[in-house]
Motif scaffolding. Structure first.
Motif, short mmCIF file in Angstrom:
data_model
loop_
_atom_site.label_atom_id
_atom_site.label_comp_id
_atom_site.label_asym_id
_atom_site.label_seq_id
_atom_site.Cartn_x
_atom_site.Cartn_y
_atom_site.Cartn_z
N GLY A 5 1.14 -1.14 0.26
CA GLY A 5 -0.14 0.25 0.04
C GLY A 5 0.83 0.97 -0.18
N SER A 44 2.40 2.06 -3.34
CA SER A 44 1.25 1.80 -4.73
C SER A 44 1.57 2.78 -5.67
N ALA A 48 -7.70 6.78 -3.55
CA ALA A 48 -7.42 6.46 -2.79
C ALA A 48 -7.99 4.40 -3.02
N LEU A 49 -8.10 4.52 -4.17
CA LEU A 49 -7.85 3.07 -4.96
C LEU A 49 -7.43 2.40 -5.01
N ILE A 92 -6.01 0.94 -1.72
CA ILE A 92 -6.82 -0.32 -1.21
C ILE A 92 -6.51 -0.99 -2.06
N VAL A 117 -4.15 -3.30 -1.35
CA VAL A 117 -3.67 -3.92 -0.02
C VAL A 117 -4.91 -5.55 -0.20
N PHE A 118 -6.26 -5.11 -0.68
CA PHE A 118 -6.90 -6.08 -1.41
C PHE A 118 -6.33 -7.00 -2.03
N VAL A 165 -9.26 -3.51 7.81
CA VAL A 165 -9.20 -1.74 8.02
C VAL A 165 -8.08 -1.43 8.55
N THR A 194 -5.24 -1.41 5.45
CA THR A 194 -5.67 -0.73 4.46
C THR A 194 -5.52 1.17 5.05
N ALA A 195 -6.04 1.45 6.29
CA ALA A 195 -5.21 2.66 6.85
C ALA A 195 -4.46 3.10 6.60
N LEU A 212 -3.08 3.36 3.34
CA LEU A 212 -3.62 5.12 2.66
C LEU A 212 -2.67 5.76 3.22
N THR A 233 -7.44 5.34 10.70
CA THR A 233 -7.95 5.13 10.04
C THR A 233 -8.58 6.37 9.94
#
Length: 246
Positions: free
Chosen positions: A71, A74, A90-91, A94, A97-98, A138, A141-142, A145, A228
């Protein structure tokens, strides 16, 4: 589309393909079982099969150690795409991470196979397992970001985070239980949000092993929420200026 592309690129031209998703956590579990279970003697103090306890720490840690750096880099990797067109920045973190989250889900097949091997059946606490999984997603991802934005502006972040992850491995109960930490140090130790997550996984999957870690879980949830909110606020404040920062 970003997730699909990254998955294809990651496993293209690999002979074993998706088998690598299971091989690396399995080898890490074997090494830690020998180091902490056999050499340090933690194996003799646990009521649950020790390899299963290790899996509850190794699988989340393996996810974090991949998802946070992925992340973080990225936005820099996709900086030319960002410069050409506008879309929600943010995409990109995210999606990064996904991709690792998919590997995280697949890796739990190792735990299932371990339960079959040891003829071990989790108790009713397993109902809480998705909640700890969601919290970990979460949190990563936070962090992804937040660090992605910082890494665009401050190049030192790219050198600092891998070092912190290495140090964090020894400050996280991956190969040993939270109860092994001296009681007077446990509140400070629990400031690591992964402590509550990993101990939550163990509690939910190993029939309430060592009791519910209320203090560690509460601290972990509070830190996850704070991180977050700060990450979203920071991203919104810098989203339209990322191209200029780069």
């Amino acid at each position: 589309m970003l997730i699909r592309r990254d998955l294809i690129v990651r496993f293209r031209q690999t002979y074993f393909g998706l088998a690598w998703l299971l091989f690396k956590p399995l080898m890490l579990m074997a090494v830690m079982s020998f180091a902490f279970g056999y050499l340090a003697g933690f194996q003799e103090r646990q009521s649950a099969p020790y390899p299963l306890m290790i899996f509850c720490g190794v699988i989340p840690w393996y996810f974090v150690s991949n998802a946070v750096p992925d992340g973080m880099v990225s936005l820099r990797v996709h900086i030319f795409v960002i410069q050409q067109t506008y879309f929600p920045r943010a995409l990109i973190p995210i999606a990064a991470v996904f991709v690792d989250a998919i590997e995280f889900v697949v890796a739990w097949l190792l735990f299932v196979m371990g339960c079959i091997w040891f003829a071990y059946l989790p108790g009713w606490q397993v109902l809480a397992f998705p909640l700890f999984g969601l919290q970990l997603l979460v949190l990563c991802t936070a962090l992804g970001l937040w660090l992605a934005v910082l890494n665009v502006r401050f190049r030192d972040i790219g050198n600092l985070i891998p070092f912190l992850i290495t140090v964090g491995f020894f400050l996280t109960p991956v190969g040993y239980p939270y109860a092994a930490v001296p009681e007077q140090w446990q509140p400070l130790y629990a400031l690591n949000p992964l402590v509550g997550v990993i101990e939550g996984f163990r509690w939910s999957l190993l029939r309430g092993l060592n009791g519910f870690p209320l203090g560690a879980v509460a601290s972990s949830v509070a830190i996850t929420i704070a991180v977050t909110l700060l990450a979203v606020r920071h991203l919104l404040a810098t989203d339209r200026h990322l191209v200029d920062l780069a």
